[in-house]
Design a protein around this motif. Structure first.
Motif, short mmCIF file in Angstrom:
data_model
loop_
_atom_site.label_atom_id
_atom_site.label_comp_id
_atom_site.label_asym_id
_atom_site.label_seq_id
_atom_site.Cartn_x
_atom_site.Cartn_y
_atom_site.Cartn_z
N LEU A 50 0.93 -1.13 0.09
CA LEU A 50 0.08 0.00 0.14
C LEU A 50 0.93 1.41 0.04
N LEU A 51 2.11 1.34 0.51
CA LEU A 51 2.62 2.56 0.99
C LEU A 51 3.98 2.63 -0.36
N TRP A 52 4.26 1.84 -0.96
CA TRP A 52 5.24 1.88 -2.14
C TRP A 52 4.96 1.50 -3.47
N THR A 53 5.16 2.19 -4.53
CA THR A 53 4.71 1.60 -5.68
C THR A 53 6.05 1.11 -6.17
N GLY A 54 5.77 -0.03 -6.83
CA GLY A 54 7.01 -0.88 -7.43
C GLY A 54 7.63 -1.63 -6.44
N ARG A 55 8.84 -1.86 -6.58
CA ARG A 55 9.57 -2.74 -5.51
C ARG A 55 9.86 -1.70 -4.39
N PRO A 56 9.58 -2.17 -3.07
CA PRO A 56 9.78 -1.37 -1.78
C PRO A 56 11.26 -1.69 -1.48
N PRO A 57 11.87 -0.61 -0.86
CA PRO A 57 13.26 -0.49 -0.26
C PRO A 57 13.35 -1.79 0.70
N GLY A 135 -7.26 11.88 2.06
CA GLY A 135 -5.71 11.52 1.89
C GLY A 135 -4.98 12.69 1.27
N HIS A 136 -5.45 13.93 1.29
CA HIS A 136 -4.52 14.99 0.65
C HIS A 136 -3.18 15.00 0.97
N ARG A 140 2.59 8.94 -3.06
CA ARG A 140 1.94 7.89 -4.25
C ARG A 140 1.81 6.59 -3.80
N GLY A 141 1.02 5.99 -4.00
CA GLY A 141 1.29 4.20 -3.79
C GLY A 141 0.02 3.70 -4.25
N THR A 142 -0.07 2.42 -3.72
CA THR A 142 -1.21 1.59 -4.10
C THR A 142 -2.55 1.88 -3.05
N LEU A 143 -2.02 2.62 -2.04
CA LEU A 143 -3.13 3.45 -1.06
C LEU A 143 -4.09 4.09 -2.01
N ASP A 144 -3.51 4.75 -3.21
CA ASP A 144 -4.38 5.72 -3.87
C ASP A 144 -5.76 5.04 -4.44
N LEU A 146 -7.58 2.66 -2.98
CA LEU A 146 -8.31 2.85 -1.64
C LEU A 146 -8.94 4.12 -1.56
N LEU A 147 -8.10 5.06 -1.63
CA LEU A 147 -8.64 6.42 -1.75
C LEU A 147 -9.43 7.05 -2.79
N ALA A 148 -9.25 6.36 -3.99
CA ALA A 148 -9.96 6.70 -5.18
C ALA A 148 -11.39 6.05 -4.77
N GLY A 149 -11.52 4.94 -4.16
CA GLY A 149 -12.91 4.40 -3.91
C GLY A 149 -13.72 5.31 -3.16
N LEU A 150 -12.98 5.95 -2.01
CA LEU A 150 -13.74 7.02 -1.18
C LEU A 150 -14.46 8.10 -2.11
N GLU A 151 -13.35 8.36 -2.95
CA GLU A 151 -13.76 9.72 -3.62
C GLU A 151 -15.20 9.31 -4.61
N ALA A 152 -15.05 8.03 -5.10
CA ALA A 152 -16.05 7.59 -6.15
C ALA A 152 -17.54 7.51 -5.23
N ASP A 153 -17.25 7.14 -3.93
CA ASP A 153 -18.52 7.14 -2.94
C ASP A 153 -19.07 8.68 -2.70
#
Length: 435
Positions: A50-57, A135-136, A140-144, A146-153
């Motif tokens: 959720l917190l990192w895009t691509g390969r996490p550190p 979540g303003h 950026r991350g996969t968490l976006d 879930l947040l986009a789902g809230l915006e759709a709601d």
């Protein structure tokens, strides 16, 4: 321990000492990820996704553990460690997302069974929880997702609110909100249909048809498609001025009697809605409508300068609230020379007390007033109040009744919500009242 987590806007965290700084952006993202899965364990590998895009550190898990340790300084034992997982425990009222969903579901449920008057305040209250994009400011991350789902709601709830307000007779005053909505989300055909219907019911057929042409051009330019069948059918119905597009006339209530006296129905004629105040109108309805959960009496003050529409707003609110107060609606004007005793006597006479039996002593007046309201559901609307002392004693002492007040300025009445109106910048053409 008091906790409040807000995600519907910039991420905020409150504890016993008030607003707390959640820390850097990645720590706020950890808080958001745990809050969105409140009361459920979130595994560390899921958090890294959720917190990192691509390969996490390589330090991702260590970073998450450090952020959780820092959050515990405010959240304490609300964050529970599980095997390779963390769980944030929150009560429903401690997370704005949960409260938003509760209000939205209640409003949609009422709307589905045709109770627009009950749906409208819940839907409006749900939208008032939003302070900006969910979540303003988070990285950026996969968490976006879930947040986009809230915006759709949020978009669905906004359109549900418009639907409820259309059913309640709002017309042209909905157009500015819908135009702003469509400027940001131009492909939402439901909103285009609502804009067309609001303009049509306001008597502006030309603008309604122009809105259809704009929707048609937008959909064709961005998606290469024509409007769907429902929007196209609405366009044809408007060209034919189909009767189904008009709201059915409200059926008059059958007269009722209380203690031998006819139930008072004293509201002035339902005025055109004061343009520019849809949110304020919703706030008045929510504050004045009896709450079945709390069973508390209700009162609200609407204040604003001359020309702001406060008298029209409280009058129209009274008409929308009639079904909630079947034992009567009383309307009084509080001129500067009208005292609290004068108003109490006025209300008692409206409730059927003969003029000769209205008590002359203030304490007896108050006692008789409270006794009459104790087993009844009555709405009292007082327009033009100049001093809080005129109406303070009219606040119902028992649940089920309500007091609506208009005034040019705020009134010192502790515990009574106030709704402020501003004078319009320019005179707008009044919308035709829906029939």
């Amino acid at each position: 321990m008091s906790i409040e987590v807000r995600l519907l806007g910039p991420v905020e965290l409150r504890g016993d000492d008030g607003l707390a700084d959640p820390g850097p952006a990645k720590r706020r993202a950890v808080l958001a990820a745990l809050a969105l899965e409140a009361n459920r364990p979130v595994r560390l590998n899921r958090l890294t996704e959720l917190l990192w895009t691509g390969r996490p550190p390589a330090s991702a898990v260590a970073n998450i553990r450090n952020h959780v340790a820092a959050l515990r300084r405010t959240l304490g034992n609300r964050i529970v460690s599980r095997h390779s997982a963390y769980q944030l425990n929150l009560a429903p009222h401690e997370l704005d997302v949960t409260e938003f969903r509760r209000l939205a579901e209640g409003g949609r449920g009422a709307l589905a069974i045709g109770e627009a008057g009950r749906a409208e305040p819940d839907l409006a209250a749900a939208l008032r929880l939003w302070r900006g994009p969910a979540g303003h400011g988070l990285p950026r991350g996969t968490l976006d997702v879930l947040l986009a789902g809230l915006e759709a709601d949020r978009l669905r709830v906004l359109e549900d609110l418009v639907e409820a307000r259309l059913k309640l007779g709002y017309t042209g005053e909905l157009a500015p909100m819908l135009r702003d909505h469509l400027a940001a989300h131009p492909l939402r055909e439901r909103a285009w249909a609502q804009l067309m219907l609001a303009l049509y019911r306001a008597g502006d057929l030309g603008s309604a048809l122009a809105a259809y042409r704009q929707a048609q051009a937008t959909l064709h330019a961005q998606l290469g498609v024509d409007p769907g069948s429902e929007l196209a059918a609405l366009h044809v119905a408007m060209l034919e001025r189909a009767p189904r597009l008009d709201l059915p006339a409200r059926q008059p209530d059958r007269p009722r009697r209380i203690a031998g006296a006819e139930v008072p129905r004293e509201l002035p004629p339902d005025p055109p809605f004061p343009g520019g105040h849809p949110d304020e109108f919703a706030a008045v309805l929510a504050a004045a409508r009896p709450s079945p959960e709390e069973r508390a009496p209700a009162a609200v003050v609407v204040h604003g300068p001359p020309g702001s529409g406060k008298s029209a707003l409280v009058t129209r609110a009274g008409h929308r609230l009639m079904d909630s107060f079947p034992d009567g609606q009383i309307f009084a004007v509080a001129r500067p020379d009208v005292s609290a005793s004068d108003l109490l006597g006025r209300v008692l006479r409206a409730l059927g007390v003969p003029a000769g039996e209205v008590p002359g002593h203030a304490d007896e007046l108050i006692g008789r007033y409270r006794s009459l309201l104790a087993a009844r559901r009555v709405l009292i609307v007082v327009d033009g109040v100049t001093d809080a002392g005129q109406v303070r004693l009219l606040i119902p002492a028992s649940p089920g009744s309500a007091l609506l007040v208009s005034s040019r300025r705020p009134l010192p009445m502790p515990g009574v919500p106030h709704v402020a109106l501003r004078a319009p910048d320019r005179l707008a053409r009044p919308a035709r009242r829906a029939r």
